[in-house]
Scaffold this motif. Structure first.
Motif, PDB file in Angstrom:
ATOM      1  N   LYS A   1      92.936 -37.801 -14.121  1.00 41.44           N
ATOM      2  CA  LYS A   1      91.970 -37.095 -14.957  1.00 41.44           C
ATOM      3  C   LYS A   1      92.546 -36.807 -16.331  1.00 41.44           C
ATOM      4  O   LYS A   1      91.840 -36.865 -17.344  1.00 41.44           O
ATOM      5  CB  LYS A   1      91.544 -35.786 -14.268  1.00 41.44           C
ATOM      6  CG  LYS A   1      90.338 -35.134 -14.928  1.00 41.44           C
ATOM      7  CD  LYS A   1      89.790 -34.011 -14.076  1.00 41.44           C
ATOM      8  CE  LYS A   1      88.493 -33.456 -14.692  1.00 41.44           C
ATOM      9  NZ  LYS A   1      87.932 -32.359 -13.863  1.00 41.44           N
TER      10      LYS A   1
ATOM     11  N   GLU B   1      92.282 -39.984 -18.307  1.00 35.98           N
ATOM     12  CA  GLU B   1      90.889 -40.218 -18.683  1.00 35.98           C
ATOM     13  C   GLU B   1      90.485 -39.338 -19.866  1.00 35.98           C
ATOM     14  O   GLU B   1      89.859 -39.807 -20.825  1.00 35.98           O
ATOM     15  CB  GLU B   1      89.982 -39.942 -17.490  1.00 35.98           C
ATOM     16  CG  GLU B   1      88.506 -40.194 -17.765  1.00 35.98           C
ATOM     17  CD  GLU B   1      87.632 -39.891 -16.569  1.00 35.98           C
ATOM     18  OE1 GLU B   1      86.401 -39.772 -16.747  1.00 35.98           O
ATOM     19  OE2 GLU B   1      88.168 -39.755 -15.446  1.00 35.98           O
ATOM     20  N   ASN B   2      90.864 -38.049 -19.814  1.00 38.38           N
ATOM     21  CA  ASN B   2      90.551 -37.147 -20.923  1.00 38.38           C
ATOM     22  C   ASN B   2      91.249 -37.585 -22.205  1.00 38.38           C
ATOM     23  O   ASN B   2      90.664 -37.540 -23.292  1.00 38.38           O
ATOM     24  CB  ASN B   2      90.963 -35.712 -20.577  1.00 38.38           C
ATOM     25  CG  ASN B   2      90.003 -35.046 -19.611  1.00 38.38           C
ATOM     26  OD1 ASN B   2      88.944 -35.570 -19.316  1.00 38.38           O
ATOM     27  ND2 ASN B   2      90.375 -33.878 -19.115  1.00 38.38           N
TER      28      ASN B   2
ATOM     29  N   SER C   1      91.488 -28.502 -17.407  1.00 42.00           N
ATOM     30  CA  SER C   1      90.968 -29.787 -17.870  1.00 42.00           C
ATOM     31  C   SER C   1      90.126 -29.625 -19.132  1.00 42.00           C
ATOM     32  O   SER C   1      90.115 -30.497 -20.003  1.00 42.00           O
ATOM     33  CB  SER C   1      90.148 -30.467 -16.766  1.00 42.00           C
ATOM     34  OG  SER C   1      89.042 -29.681 -16.391  1.00 42.00           O
TER      35      SER C   1
END
Length: 228
Positions: free
Chosen positions: A5, A8-9, A128
């Motif tokens: 993740k 991806e960010n 996140s």
């Protein structure tokens, strides 16, 4: 937050969903303040700080914010944190604060900040969301740095003009000599549009080449495990 993740960010913020080149958000400060690299990067870093703090605050409070009035509350949070950054610039980087002028307070109305709060921070956890705000902001910073560097280099033949406002004792790098006449349009508003157009064209060309290579050499699918 797992590593997948995070990657991806980071990829979305720095390249795939780049706010300056892909989403074309926040064009007013991008075009207005990018007359030099120092000015552009300074405003970009202020935006990074605001986006990270705002995303953290909204993600932490999202379960307590009524859906019907979320936008006014988001704007209130953004305005409070922008005021903190504005006062910090005024206190510790006063010369730069005078140069950036109204563009620091205008971060409050920058659609980049509110867009990420609504699209991501209001729906995800604090860690996140903070990473998302940080990466989206850094994606804007490198675009501003490149745009400001191109315009400053073409317009006056220097780089890092005004760096002494941040680090006293340092001076700009004169690349083309003192007799360089300068290319005036580069530091005027039309030059900002021309330079940004070139960057967007290069961005789209790189993406198209990458997509063509992917179609020509697709990644092999993982083999299914054999039945026992």
């Amino acid at each position: 937050m797992d590593m997948q993740k995070f990657r991806e960010n980071a990829w979305n913020g720095l390249w795939k969903q780049n706010t300056g080149l892909a989403q074309l958000l926040g064009l007013c400060p991008i075009l207005a303040i990018s007359t030099s690299m120092v000015n552009a990067v300074s405003l970009g870093l202020a935006t990074v700080l605001v986006m990270a703090m705002v995303n953290l605050a909204v993600a932490s409070l999202r379960n307590f914010i009524p859906y019907e009035i979320r936008i006014p509350i988001f704007v209130l949070i953004i305005a409070a944190l922008v005021t903190m950054v504005d006062l910090a610039f005024n206190a510790w980087l006063h010369g730069l604060y005078l140069v950036l002028g109204i563009f620091i307070p205008l971060i409050t109305t920058n659609c980049i900040v509110l867009a990420r709060v609504e699209a991501y921070a209001a729906k995800n956890d604090a860690l996140s969301s903070t990473v998302d705000g940080l990466m989206m902001g850094l994606g804007l910073v490198w675009v501003l740095a490149l745009l400001g560097g191109i315009r400053e280099l073409a317009g006056s033949g220097t780089l890092f003009s005004g760096i002494d406002m941040i680090v006293p004792g340092l001076s700009a790098i004169q690349l083309f000599g003192d007799d360089y006449p300068g290319f005036l349009i580069a530091i005027l508003p039309p030059g900002a549009f021309f330079a940004l157009g070139v960057l967007i064209a290069a961005f789209n060309w790189i993406n198209q080449r990458a997509a063509a290579r992917h179609r020509a050499h697709p990644q092999p699918a993982a083999e299914a495990p054999a039945a026992g």
